[in-house]
Design a protein around this motif. Structure first.
Motif, short mmCIF file in Angstrom:
data_model
loop_
_atom_site.label_atom_id
_atom_site.label_comp_id
_atom_site.label_asym_id
_atom_site.label_seq_id
_atom_site.Cartn_x
_atom_site.Cartn_y
_atom_site.Cartn_z
N GLY A 139 41.12 -54.77 46.63
CA GLY A 139 40.47 -55.87 45.92
C GLY A 139 40.77 -55.97 44.44
N LYS A 140 41.76 -55.26 43.94
CA LYS A 140 42.14 -55.43 42.54
C LYS A 140 43.03 -56.67 42.42
N VAL A 141 42.67 -57.54 41.50
CA VAL A 141 43.38 -58.81 41.30
C VAL A 141 44.16 -58.72 39.99
N ASP A 176 37.05 -57.27 42.83
CA ASP A 176 36.89 -58.28 43.87
C ASP A 176 35.62 -59.12 43.70
N THR A 177 34.84 -58.85 42.65
CA THR A 177 33.76 -59.77 42.27
C THR A 177 34.22 -60.73 41.18
N LEU A 178 35.50 -60.61 40.79
CA LEU A 178 36.13 -61.38 39.73
C LEU A 178 35.62 -61.00 38.35
N VAL A 226 34.63 -70.52 47.68
CA VAL A 226 33.32 -69.84 47.67
C VAL A 226 33.09 -69.02 46.41
N LYS A 227 34.13 -68.79 45.63
CA LYS A 227 33.97 -67.98 44.42
C LYS A 227 35.02 -68.39 43.41
N GLY A 228 34.66 -68.41 42.14
CA GLY A 228 35.62 -68.78 41.11
C GLY A 228 35.25 -68.17 39.78
#
Length: 413
Positions: A61-63, A76-78, A38-40
């Motif tokens: 949500g930190k990646v 978390d919105t990339l 759903v998101k990339g």
């Protein structure tokens, strides 16, 4: 390795030339819901091959994404928040011309990140590098450490780290490789570093124990993979899995357990042998789309356990393997139920088909609570008539699987 790969390629070519019928795997259409991307975003990039990528995601949500040369932080919105080279991260503990094989993990019990990597491919330069975030913000300060990559002082260097944590400890496994010999032929043994976790967060000297000489019936266990905890609270023990990764065919699964924390002073190493109902084996390289001669391949290395997770007395794991139905490369996905009991139950399956080959499985727990037993798998795919890509597979709480969904390429396999 080279001789084994060549022999498999010849056997596959002879099978095709003889017109042998392709056996059916008997796999039915998936009964669990198919996963959907759903998101990339454009991923972290590296100039090295392979890029040795890894990723960890925090509760807020930190990646944190790492590759051989750098780390990158997304929200978390990339959205890309932060970039830093690994040489810069470890500049306070030394000057390193290159750093390789970064692994990162998020610790939900303390809301921190931990990173491990190494530098040097000869014994007198081999250095293990460890970093602990000082807060839940990986863009902030880190406590950084070095450990010797030649801990046994035997002309070996440390390669191929895998990182895991328990309630009290950090565990890092390494392969020790002989100087001036490639990693395939120069393997000497796998070791386990058990390190006090809180010391790394505090920034004081790291107490540790090195587990070495790990064997079963006199044969070294090669490529020891920890089964990472997937829910909290975590225990103080840690399980590790090993396969006979260069065997043509084998059904042995070796389970190693370190029973307690470093702080306790009571930790012991225990072993058991489990037998799988489905044999695995050394994989051929996967055939890529034929452009012009010579044939192009995706390297599949060996049948080592590449990833494993632990959740509520279950272990899920994956490795590369040969699929004897098609004489091609597949993924070996296994499950061990009631691992702490006196009689754990093993199930396994091999995935590939006559037109698609798979390799390099990994997995993550998808449950909402302990005991959900939902798992998301990911692995690479190669088609005979298209480009390589990434596939997804979902296992629901009842043990049913979805279809294999290709992120790039066909919709279903």
């Amino acid at each position: 390795y080279g001789h084994l790969k060549t022999a498999l390629d010849k056997a596959r070519a002879l099978r095709k030339a003889a017109g042998q019928p392709v056996a059916s795997s008997g796999r039915q259409r998936g009964l669990a819901p198919d996963p959907v991307v759903v998101k990339g975003t454009q991923g972290n990039q590296s100039n090295s091959v392979p890029n040795d990528n890894d990723i960890a995601v925090s509760n807020d949500g930190k990646v944190l994404s790492v590759v051989d040369s750098n780390l990158r932080v997304y929200d978390d919105t990339l959205k890309n928040l932060f970039n830093k080279s690994l040489t810069s991260l470890f500049s306070t503990v030394g000057v390193y011309s290159w750093i390789s094989d970064p692994r990162v993990i998020y610790d939900p019990a303390t809301d921190r990140f931990i990173l491990v990597c190494f530098s040097g491919d000869v014994s007198n330069e081999s250095t293990i590098l460890l970093a602990f975030s000082q807060s839940n913000d990986p863009t902030g300060s880190w406590n950084t450490y070095t450990l010797t990559g030649n801990p046994l002082n035997d002309s070996t260097w440390s390669d191929y780290p895998i990182l895991a944590i328990t309630d009290k400890d950090v565990f890092v496994t390494f392969n020790l490789v002989k100087d001036s010999i490639n990693w395939m032929e120069g393997f000497r043994q796998s070791v386990i570093w058990q390190i006090d976790k809180q010391s790394g967060y505090t920034g004081v000297a790291l107490p540790y124990h090195l587990w070495s000489g790990i064997q079963y019936n006199g044969a070294p266990l090669r490529n020891i993979c920890p089964a990472k905890y997937q829910t909290t609270p975590m225990g103080t023990n840690m399980y590790f899995l090993t396969l006979r990764n260069v065997a043509a065919s084998n059904d042995s699964i070796f389970v190693t357990e370190i029973t307690d924390s470093y702080q306790s002073g009571n930790a012991q190493l225990q072993q058991q042998l489990l037998i799988s109902p489905v044999a695995y084996g050394f994989p051929p390289n996967a055939l890529q789309k034929f452009y012009t001669a010579p044939q192009q391949y995706l390297m599949t290395n060996d049948a080592r356990v590449l990833a494993a997770i632990y959740e509520n007395d279950y272990i899920y794991f994956g490795s590369n393997t040969i699929n004897p139905l098609y004489m091609n490369a597949g993924v070996y996905l296994g499950e061990i139920k009631q691992i702490s009991s006196g009689s754990p139950q093993v199930t396994a399956q091999i995935l590939s088909n006559d037109s698609t080959e798979y390799a390099y499985p990994s997995m993550a727990y998808m449950g909402n609570q302990s005991g959900d037993h939902k798992v998301m798998y990911t692995f690479s795919h190669c088609y005979v008539d298209s480009f390589p890509g990434t596939s997804l597979l979902y296992r629901d709480a009842g043990g049913q699987f979805s279809n294999v969904v290709a992120e790039i390429g066909r919709a279903h396999v």
